[in-house]
Write an enzyme that holds these catalytic residues in place. Structure first.
Site, PDB file in Angstrom:
ATOM      1  N   ARG A 316       0.837  -1.208   0.000  1.00  0.00           N
ATOM      2  CA  ARG A 316       0.000   0.000   0.000  1.00  0.00           C
ATOM      3  C   ARG A 316       0.870   1.256   0.000  1.00  0.00           C
ATOM      4  NH1 ARG A 316      -5.323   1.833   0.498  1.00  0.00           N
ATOM      5  NH2 ARG A 316      -6.062  -0.302   0.381  1.00  0.00           N
ATOM      6  N   GLU A 729      -9.656   5.853   6.957  1.00  0.00           N
ATOM      7  CA  GLU A 729      -8.229   6.163   6.983  1.00  0.00           C
ATOM      8  C   GLU A 729      -7.830   7.449   6.261  1.00  0.00           C
ATOM      9  OE1 GLU A 729      -7.807   2.075   5.484  1.00  0.00           O
ATOM     10  OE2 GLU A 729      -5.902   2.078   6.547  1.00  0.00           O
TER      11      GLU A 729
HETATM   12  N1  MTE Z   1     -12.247   5.197  14.246  1.00  0.00           N
HETATM   13  C1  MTE Z   1     -12.345   4.872  15.555  1.00  0.00           C
HETATM   14  N2  MTE Z   1     -13.102   5.639  16.349  1.00  0.00           N
HETATM   15  N3  MTE Z   1     -11.675   3.792  16.074  1.00  0.00           N
HETATM   16  C2  MTE Z   1     -10.861   3.010  15.292  1.00  0.00           C
HETATM   17  O1  MTE Z   1     -10.283   2.036  15.786  1.00  0.00           O
HETATM   18  N4  MTE Z   1      -9.939   2.622  13.041  1.00  0.00           N
HETATM   19  C3  MTE Z   1      -9.594   3.226  11.747  1.00  0.00           C
HETATM   20  C4  MTE Z   1     -10.805   3.917  11.139  1.00  0.00           C
HETATM   21  N5  MTE Z   1     -11.429   4.782  12.107  1.00  0.00           N
HETATM   22  C5  MTE Z   1     -10.738   3.340  13.898  1.00  0.00           C
HETATM   23  C6  MTE Z   1     -11.480   4.443  13.413  1.00  0.00           C
HETATM   24  C7  MTE Z   1      -9.069   2.265  10.776  1.00  0.00           C
HETATM   25  S1  MTE Z   1      -7.439   1.858  10.846  1.00  0.00           S
HETATM   26  C8  MTE Z   1      -9.857   1.720   9.798  1.00  0.00           C
HETATM   27  S2  MTE Z   1      -9.229   0.674   8.650  1.00  0.00           S
HETATM   28  C9  MTE Z   1     -11.293   2.023   9.717  1.00  0.00           C
HETATM   29  O2  MTE Z   1     -11.736   2.913  10.740  1.00  0.00           O
HETATM   30  C10 MTE Z   1     -12.066   0.709   9.807  1.00  0.00           C
HETATM   31  O3  MTE Z   1     -13.431   0.882   9.798  1.00  0.00           O
HETATM   32  P1  MTE Z   1     -14.294   1.106   8.464  1.00  0.00           P
HETATM   33  O4  MTE Z   1     -13.766   0.186   7.419  1.00  0.00           O
HETATM   34  O5  MTE Z   1     -15.656   0.769   8.882  1.00  0.00           O
HETATM   35  O6  MTE Z   1     -14.105   2.535   8.095  1.00  0.00           O
HETATM   36 MO1  MOS Z   2      -7.090  -0.109   9.335  1.00  0.00          MO
HETATM   37  S1  MOS Z   2      -5.060   0.158   9.471  1.00  0.00           S
HETATM   38  O1  MOS Z   2      -6.938  -0.924   7.782  1.00  0.00           O
HETATM   39  O2  MOS Z   2      -7.299  -1.403  10.438  1.00  0.00           O
END
Ligand code: MTE
Ligand code: MOS
Length: 787
Positions: A316, A729
């Site tokens: 990535r 992200e």
């Molecule tokens: N937001 C919160 N509050 N807590 C989290 O652990 N993880 C992040 C993001 N936002 C996270 C977060 C990461 S690394 C990812 S990959 C995505 O949320 C995963 O969730 P989604 O695919 O539903 O967006």
């Molecule tokens: Mo998010 S780093 O892809 O869990």
């Protein structure tokens, strides 16, 4: 109630657990009620970064009253292996120790105190070996976790030789601790025969289930993993929650009792992997205008002692090394170094932030070399709409929002006016300097391992008309369950109050992918929609025949004309025939209609050939931009983000309140990585910053004083759930604007005549050293002119 009015879906609902979170009533692993049979699980980990186990004796520890099991690798009934993709991580160390924090023994006892006493009674003899503790040493010793990867287009080597200007450099980026509020935790309950019930704080329940089955040596259908919610994860529980689940399950099997492992903060920071540090070398050729003609980018990441997800993360990074810019001739290479740290792992952005930091440094340096505004250099290098729109790996950048976001943000942030004001401020102030930077993000959405892009759902309607939605995604604070509830409400045309989203459970949705890569709502949302579509067809048939029966000799209703809206079901050709959703369900039930359906989704038309470095890895891209302004005290290095403007593309938001939280939270977490979050180890590989008193995550004071965050309105995303875009992200990387604004302020100390040395994180120490360097250069210049 007028059921002819088109429903505006009820989507601006608060997070489904918000009230429980603030009142403390949300249930996490550690809050699950248990019996008095519960034992505390404890992990004895390696105190050395690199060592051989010569001998050990557990007998005294086993005899301690209150201790129920002390296990070593020999006691594992199944495979001694918990590598998620590549099988290079023993569950418990057998002979060699490769990092501090590696599990060697497991203890189950009546309480934590007894476990700690037992640990002291364990006799173990090590032969200490020399560790590798940085990327440069790993490269020098040829210590890698895999092969080099390459993505290449055009003839960069030739073009670099002929380009009018050449720029070379190296950037180091630091590790980052996930700092989820809930530390790693797992509770296991042994069931009948071989059964094991696992309550884990994992982003990847199916993988946790598989690995628990493997270490216990039992079939996967004997293991059930349930995940209610995670108190944050940020990638840190994508693979590494598995460890705690495997260890807890082993102790539970050995004792036949419920066992819980929950790390304290220090243990968590010491034992778990972090964001990968990177060393990035770049060579870039550009013309008089600042247009990049060719680039050679070499990425080396610090993978730690085992693979974990390092190659996916490197990939990535490589797929984002050009960020938002079209570079006709480019070569991107990458390799993962093997060192003696805990295996580094997924963290928000998954390698892309590190690579983008290097590319944004390149743009910033080109602007400084040419004496031009860096935003202008960015603009002329952006991917185009119709031409210059193909990524180095061959994917066409469709629906490119960079130009529109740039134009709107430059205007709304008053970039030009403020640019001049800052120049004036810097002329008038000696000890305070201001800086500003605009940075873009283009982030590819999909797992780059194509088959992972699949999801399942199970939707049940009960006789009282309430709906239970199950899907394979995990709630970690990002609001996935809230969005699934919004989607289900909109698809059924009912109020969200009718819908509950259940804990994620491997017995309901099998073979799921991790909730990661920001694709949780894209994938699971489509699967939920698919299940609801099936139910609506069945209900429509049942209700059409009910309407027809009621109509007697009147015109018959047909299923195709049945509409679900505003809590009603009606015949669009004959709108007087209508029934509330709640009243319709018992009719369907009495008509022997199945009110439960599974759903499935796979992302179409994507694929990436790793060997060739070509393909279409992403379903689409998320775009955003930020302008940040900082005020820097040049005597102390203290800085304050005075204003940040963000314009970000979320398509048609599934839930604006949730998306706003992701934008602001992601940005601030990124600011932490860029500025204050510094991880330090001593020369033996001991983590020095293992608690919040030495590791500084952002506080309220680090939020921009003036924070203007907006969605790009009016640009729905084609071919996704309700025209939305992934948001988890991408905003993280907008923080590079703050990082480069600091650099801009440092540069102002030398009236922008000298390139400030800079690295990531830009801690106060880095900032002060950089300022000192500039002052030396000024001094040199003054003495040169005097001579
Ligand atoms: N937001 C919160 N509050 N807590 C989290 O652990 N993880 C992040 C993001 N936002 C996270 C977060 C990461 S690394 C990812 S990959 C995505 O949320 C995963 O969730 P989604 O695919 O539903 O967006
Ligand atoms: Mo998010 S780093 O892809 O869990």
């Amino acid at each position: 109630m007028n059921n002819h009015k088109k429903t505006t879906p009820d989507k601006d609902t608060p997070h489904e657990s918000a009230a429980k979170h603030v009142s403390g009533e949300s249930i996490y692993v550690d809050d699950i009620p248990t019996t008095n049979q519960l034992l505390t699980g404890h992990v004895v980990y390696s105190p050395y970064a690199h060592a051989r186990i010569k001998s050990f004796d557990l007998s005294a520890a086993k005899k301690l009253p209150g201790i129920h099991a002390v296990l070593s690798a020999k006691d594992i009934p199944g495979k001694n292996q918990m590598g998620p993709v590549i099988k290079d991580e023993p569950c418990l160390a057998e002979k060699e120790i490769e990092f501090i924090g590696q599990g060697i023994f497991l203890i189950a006892g009546e309480n934590a105190e007894i476990c700690r006493q037992a640990e002291k009674l364990i006799r173990i003899e090590f032969e200490v070996l020399e560790p590798i503790l940085d990327i440069d040493t790993a490269i020098a010793r040829n210590s890698y976790l895999g092969e080099q990867r390459t993505i290449e287009r055009g003839d960069p080597q030739k073009e670099l030789q002929t380009a009018p200007h050449l720029l070379e450099g190296e950037l180091h980026t630091g590790a980052q601790e996930h700092w989820y509020l809930e530390t790693q935790a797992c509770l296991c309950l042994p069931g009948e025969d071989k059964e094991m019930f696992v309550y884990s704080s994992t982003q990847h329940p199916s993988e946790t289930q598989l690995l628990v089955a493997e270490v216990l040596g039992i079939p996967v259908n004997e293991v059930l993993v349930e995940v209610r919610r995670l108190g944050g994860a940020f990638g840190g529980k994508e693979t590494q929650a598995n460890h705690y689940a495997c260890w807890t399950a082993l102790l539970s099997r050995a004792t036949g009792r419920p066992v819980k492992i929950r790390l304290n903060r220090d243990q968590d920071q010491i034992m778990t992997g972090k964001r990968h540090p990177f060393r990035i070398r770049y060579k870039v050729g550009y013309d008089e205008a600042g247009k990049i003609l060719a680039a050679d980018i070499q990425l080396h990441s610090d993978g730690g002692a085992a693979n974990d997800l390092s190659y996916a993360i490197l990939e990535r990074a490589m797929l984002h090394a050009e960020n938002s810019y079209f570079i006709p001739n480019i070569r991107i290479t990458g390799k993962v170094c093997k060192t003696n740290y805990p295996p580094n792992t997924a963290m928000r952005g998954f390698g892309a932030p590190q690579a983008m930091a290097a590319m944004e440094t390149v743009i910033d340096r080109i602007a400084r070399e040419l004496g031009k505004d860096s935003a202008e250099i960015r603009r002329i290098n952006f991917y185009g709409l119709k031409e210059n729109n193909i990524a180095p790996y061959g994917e066409i950048i469709e629906n490119n929002r960079l130009p529109v976001i740039y134009d709107k943000l430059i205007r709304s942030s008053e970039y030009r006016k403020r640019h001049q004001e800052i120049a004036r401020f810097n002329q008038q102030n000696e000890f305070y300097k201001k800086g500003m930077a605009l940075t873009p993000v283009k982030f590819g959405i999909s797992f780059t391992t194509a088959f992972l892009n699949q999801a399942g759902a199970l939707v049940n309607i009960y006789k009282d008309g309430t709906i239970l939605v199950n899907h394979g995604g995990v709630e970690m604070g990002q609001g996935l369950h809230t969005k699934m509830r919004n989607i289900a409400a909109a698809e059924f045309g009912v109020d969200v109050s009718r819908i509950k989203v259940n804990a994620t459970d491997t017995s309901k949705i099998p073979n799921t992918s991790a909730t990661a890569a920001s694709s949780g709502s894209d994938l699971n949302g489509m699967a939920v929609k698919n299940a609801i579509g099936k139910l609506k067809v069945r209900i429509a048939e049942s209700i059409a025949s009910h309407f027809s029966k009621e109509a007697g000799k009147g015109k018959q209703s047909i299923a195709e004309d049945i509409i679900f809206e505003n809590n009603y079901i009606y015949d669009k050709k004959n709108p007087k025939r209508r029934i509330s959703f709640e009243a319709a369900i018992p009719i369907c039930y009495l008509g022997q209609t199945s009110l439960s359906a599974t759903g499935f989704y796979r992302t179409p038309d994507i694929g990436f050939d790793r060997q060739k470095g070509k393909g279409r890895p992403f379903h689409y891209y998320a775009f955003g931009m930020a302008v940040s302004e900082v005020l820097l005290d040049i005597l102390t290095g203290y800085h304050k983000l005075v204003r940040t403007d963000i314009l970000h593309d979320v398509g048609e938001s599934l839930n604006p309140a949730i998306d706003m939280g992701q934008l602001t939270g992601g940005f601030v977490q990124g600011v932490g990585w860029c500025t204050t979050e510094e991880i330090k180890w001593d020369e033996d590989g001991h983590l020095l910053s293992h608690s919040p008193d030495t590791y500084k995550i952002p506080t309220a004071d680090d939020i921009p004083a003036d924070f203007r965050v907006n969605f790009l309105e009016g640009y729905p995303n084609p071919n996704t759930i309700r025209r939305s875009k992934a948001v988890g992200e991408p905003p993280f990387m907008l923080a590079l604007s703050a990082w480069l604004a600091i650099k801009d302020a440092i540069s102002a100390v030398g009236n922008h005549e000298f390139e400030p040395p800079f690295s990531l994180p830009a801690t106060n120490e880095v900032i002060l050293l950089s300022i000192e360097e500039i002052k030396k250069k000024i001094q040199k210049k003054v003495s040169a002119t005097l001579v």
